[in-house]
Design a protein around this motif. Structure first.
Motif: not given
Length: 599
Positions: A545-568
């Motif tokens: 979430q911090r990465g999404l808010t601050r446009q972190g180095p891993s990239g938006e797609d990575f952060y969104r995928a991380k949240l989806i995998v975590g939800q699984h």
């Protein structure tokens, strides 16, 4: 065909965005020279090495295996050349003591290298990881003369180390060992006995092999309290460090195994071999546990690495394999059928594998960070707290990671359908290689008994209580208020309450029934594993979430995928903790009711 690319982006996310490694390292004088840029450079070069040199040898190593002739063992084709390249590059001494030629890299970094090794070629990796443990033990317990003579050569990959514990009649109960060490007039010892299942006991990778052998002195008290530890080289080492004659160390045969065929698993005979006492007499088991605990985390990482390469290979297959149409209609109408990744059940298997892998990577990094704190932190209280957490989590790291790693290789194999049962795709090898990790370095049942005996009931749950306090402090100090992170926080709070409730019940039951602890042990280990994963997934969700808010180095797609995998993980995997609580509550009566003659 199998496919593997080092997961550098996820490794960097875990290391820098979840655990803030650079900040950690620079707060400790021994690691202050390490930073994110250096860590990236090390792992990028490691990725090049494993992808180009080790991964292409993996199936060949499995098919050829090791061969013994006239007492000499030959490793599979290409292994010697690949090992020589690793040794030249300094990869054998990454975590070694700089005072003796090691590079002193923190564990939070070297555990990622271990994952790359295991994922790319587990049979090959075992030679290096056993050597790392041997170096750690000698650095902790050997005298300066032994360190000076042996450590630089182990770190340089000129020699390789082993651990020699098990004998034909005893494994877990090492107090029963029969290997004997008789003192000589010159202060050395004559070691005689046989050991089995010795990883790297004999091979052609180096000119010398350094065996760390458990044996008993003539005046040893009975049982585990009478075990001493000896360094026994394959060839004698002269005063100037050069190699002398053979030392009475003989390979009696190679084990014929289900997997890890590239690793030489040997029967070893010590026939009056000259040895050096390491540490104090009759204190060998305590010294050996330094190496064994290192290896237990390492073998946990074996499960993680194999799970990841199995997942990556299965996804590469699933992108290409076409069967039927997507549930809502054709995803690619210009093709005769859609890729199987459109199907919900295939996605279930793929997400199971990915969630276990990403959770396992978080867990391995968590234990590694605590090892660094325990070793290097200037604050005694921080060191002691870290040491306690490592003690609590080491059996979980070994057992939970390997259980999940094996399950992941099976899940990944299932994605292939019938192709997964056939050798050319590589999936069945990962299943076979992963299975041993649940057995060796102390079976997972033994890990569970260690957890519930030494780490729980002995101190009446103090370690678990302090872990819960630490997590609650982190929850209280959390500054992220985002809808996507709320479910992770709620799940963590629920699992903490469950863990405390079950812990109290197990301690109470164990005080009333001698069989209660053993009956609960396996389920309790997994319950603790789920609780810790829920903590780490909450931390990862916050970092994403911090990465999404601050446009972190891993990239938006990575952060969104991380949240989806975590939800699984939250919705499809974490609910298993509810069943575990019910199983633990059943108690030992059903397990102990059947008469032995009725089995």
């Amino acid at each position: 065909m199998a496919d593997y690319r080092a997961p550098l982006t996820d490794m960097r996310f875990v290391r820098e965005e979840v655990f803030r490694a650079e900040q950690e390292w620079q707060a400790m004088s021994a690691t202050a020279d390490f930073n994110a840029e250096l860590a990236d450079a090390v792992l990028e070069e490691a990725a090049r090495l494993v992808e180009a040199e080790l991964f292409p040898l993996n199936q060949r190593g499995d098919q050829e295996g090791c061969v013994m002739s006239d007492g000499a063992v030959t490793t599979p084709g290409g292994f010697r050349q690949a090992f020589a390249e690793l040794a030249r590059g300094g990869w054998c001494g990454l975590g070694g003591n700089p005072a003796h030629g090691g590079q002193g890299l923190p564990k939070l970094l070297t555990q990622s290298f271990d994952e790359l090794l295991y994922a790319s070629n587990t049979g090959f990796a075992l030679y290096l990881t056993l050597n790392n443990g041997a170096g750690l033990l000698l650095d902790a317990y050997a005298d300066e003369a032994v360190k000076t003579r042996y450590l630089p050569r182990l770190y340089a990959g000129e020699w390789l180390g082993t651990m020699c514990l098990t004998e034909p009649h005893c494994g877990t109960d090492l107090g029963l060992i029969k290997t004997r060490a008789v003192p000589s007039d010159d202060g050395r010892y004559s070691v005689t006995g046989s050991k089995i299942w010795i990883t790297g006991g004999e091979h052609d990778l180096t000119d010398n092999i350094v065996h760390l052998v458990l044996a008993k002195l003539p005046d040893a008290p009975p049982g585990a309290k009478g075990i001493s530890l000896f360094l026994v080289p394959k060839r004698r080492v002269l005063e100037d460090g050069s190699l002398g004659e053979a030392n009475g160390v003989v390979c009696g045969g190679l084990e014929h195994k289900m997997g890890i065929n590239g690793s030489a698993t040997c029967v070893m005979h010590f026939e009056g071999a000259e040895g050096v006492l390491i540490g104090e007499p009759h204190q060998g088991l305590a010294a050996m546990f330094t190496m064994m605990n290192y290896e237990r985390l390492s073998i946990g990482i074996q499960g993680l690495g194999l799970g990841d390469v199995a997942y990556q290979s299965a996804i590469a297959f699933a992108r290409e394999r076409r069967q039927s149409r997507a549930p809502g209609g054709a995803a690619e109408p210009d093709q005769a059928a859609d890729p199987i990744l459109v199907h919900p059940d295939v996605r279930r298997m793929a997400l199971n594998a990915r969630a276990w892998n990403e959770g396992g990577r978080l867990f391995a990094a968590c234990v590694a960070r605590e090892l660094d704190r325990a070793k290097y932190h200037s604050d005694r209280e921080v060191r002691e707290a870290a040491d306690e957490l490592v003690a609590l989590l080491t059996p979980v790291a070994k057992a939970f990671l390997t259980d999940r790693g094996f399950a992941t290789t099976v899940e990944a194999q299932q994605i292939y359908g019938g192709s997964g049962y056939c050798v050319e795709w590589g999936a069945e090898q990962y299943v076979r290689d992963a299975r041993i990790a649940m057995i060796y370095e102390g079976t997972n049942g033994i890990q569970a008994m260690d957890l519930i005996g030494r780490k729980l009931t002995r101190n009446q749950g103090a370690y678990v209580e302090r872990l819960a306090d630490r997590i609650r402090t982190e929850l209280e100090n959390d500054d992220i208020d985002a809808p996507d992170v709320h479910p992770f926080r709620e799940a963590l709070e629920r699992e903490l309450i469950r863990l405390e409730r079950v812990t109290a019940a197990v301690i109470d039951a164990a005080s009333k029934d001698a069989a209660a602890a053993g009956a609960a042990a396996n389920d309790y280990l997994h319950l603790l594993g789920y609780a810790v994963y829920s903590w780490l997934w909450w931390k990862a969700a916050g970092a994403a979430q911090r990465g999404l808010t601050r446009q972190g180095p891993s990239g938006e797609d990575f952060y969104r995928a991380k949240l989806i995998v975590g939800q699984h993980f939250l919705t499809r995997q974490l609910p298993h903790s509810e069943a575990l609580e019910r199983q633990i509550a059943a108690g030992p009566s059903g397990l102990m009711a059947l008469e032995r003659d009725w089995f």
